[in-house]
Design an enzyme around this catalytic site. Structure first.
Site, short mmCIF file in Angstrom:
data_model
loop_
_atom_site.label_atom_id
_atom_site.label_comp_id
_atom_site.label_asym_id
_atom_site.label_seq_id
_atom_site.Cartn_x
_atom_site.Cartn_y
_atom_site.Cartn_z
N LEU A 227 0.82 -1.21 0.00
CA LEU A 227 0.00 0.00 0.00
C LEU A 227 0.86 1.27 0.00
CD1 LEU A 227 -2.93 1.01 0.11
CD2 LEU A 227 -2.72 1.05 2.61
N ASP A 228 0.63 2.13 -0.98
CA ASP A 228 1.30 3.43 -1.12
C ASP A 228 2.82 3.31 -1.20
OD1 ASP A 228 -1.15 4.66 -1.05
OD2 ASP A 228 -1.07 5.14 1.08
#
Length: 284
Positions: A227-228
């Site tokens: 994530l990210d």
């Protein structure tokens, strides 16, 4: 006049540039743009070319076949060739925030983005009137834990039906599934706030305000399963101070999100990015 864009990366070796440019000349092509970069630490060569052809019997498929046999295979290249007149097809994934959506559709309507938008997908129906106003098909796809697999399959079916080349998450507030990421590797672009220090959660601007930060920013990147943590395409920052309110933080942050996402979309749609080892080479 036919125009193509060529993207190349491979192990750095002698004569790559000369071999490629001589090949373009040998098939009566004219190079209108060339940029290259060598990552000395990784010993990797990157190059982007734009070429034009005036011959009536010009054939993209024959160029690709000949390029693969006589250049790509001997140099063990990773390569892509795109016809410039073929606009990439982009799908927008949205939720309830509308600032990035309005900005993208405004730029699209003004002819600033060299792409097509045949589809908008959302896990809420709130922004359907915006899609209708711009006359772009809107698909409501509910996405919760209980129907996650069903939602994922519906998304994949819609993207296939509309022949989508890449996806932009214009403040889409759901985690993208691994199957979708695999199907569109390095072709899903996200935008998120990036602060120093970073503030996760639903109200990052409020947290940044309380912490008294001096800089806020935004980052656009390709989506990966971490994530990210995907390869960064574009970033920007603006300074803030004690005199700014939470509303100022939100306004400045959303301005950055709009600009940074628009730049990332433009770079990707114009074939100006190459991903390597979770980083991007971005050509000007």
């Amino acid at each position: 006049m036919q125009r193509i864009t060529i993207l190349i990366h491979c192990e750095d070796q002698k004569s790559i540039i000369a071999t490629v440019t001589n090949y373009i000349a040998s098939i009566d092509g004219n190079i209108t743009y060339l940029d290259q970069h060598v990552d000395a630490d990784e010993n990797v060569f990157f190059m982007r070319l734009e070429c034009e052809f005036s011959a009536k019997d010009w054939s993209l498929e024959s160029i690709k076949s000949h390029f693969e046999t006589h250049l790509a295979n001997p140099f063990n290249m990773n390569w892509e060739i795109y016809p410039q007149e073929q606009k990439p097809r982009m799908a927008l994934f949205i939720s309830k925030y509308d600032h990035c959506l309005y900005d993208i559709l405004g730029r699209y309507s003004a002819g600033e983005l060299n792409l097509e938008i045949p589809l908008i997908v959302s896990n809420h129906e709130d922004l359907k009137p915006v899609a209708d106003r711009f006359e772009i098909p809107f698909e409501y796809v509910p996405f919760t834990k209980e129907i996650k697999a069903q939602g994922e399959q519906q998304q994949l079916d819609l993207l296939a039906k509309h022949q989508i080349d890449f996806v932009v998450l214009a403040r889409y507030m759901q985690i993208i599934t691994p199957s979708l990421i695999t199907a569109y590797k390095n072709k899903i672009i996200n935008i998120h706030h990036s602060f120093l220090p970073a503030f996760p959660g639903a109200k990052p601007y409020h947290s940044a305000f309380k912490r008294g930060v001096k800089i806020i920013g935004a980052t656009s990147h390709y989506v990966t399963e971490e994530l990210d943590e995907g390869p960064i395409i574009e970033q920007d920052i603006t300074r803030v101070s004690h005199s700014h309110s939470i509303e100022d933080f939100i306004m400045k942050g959303r301005d950055l999100e709009r600009m940074v996402l628009a730049r990332a979309i433009k770079l990707h749609s114009e074939r100006k990015t190459i991903v390597y080892n979770n980083k991007t080479v971005v050509f000007s």
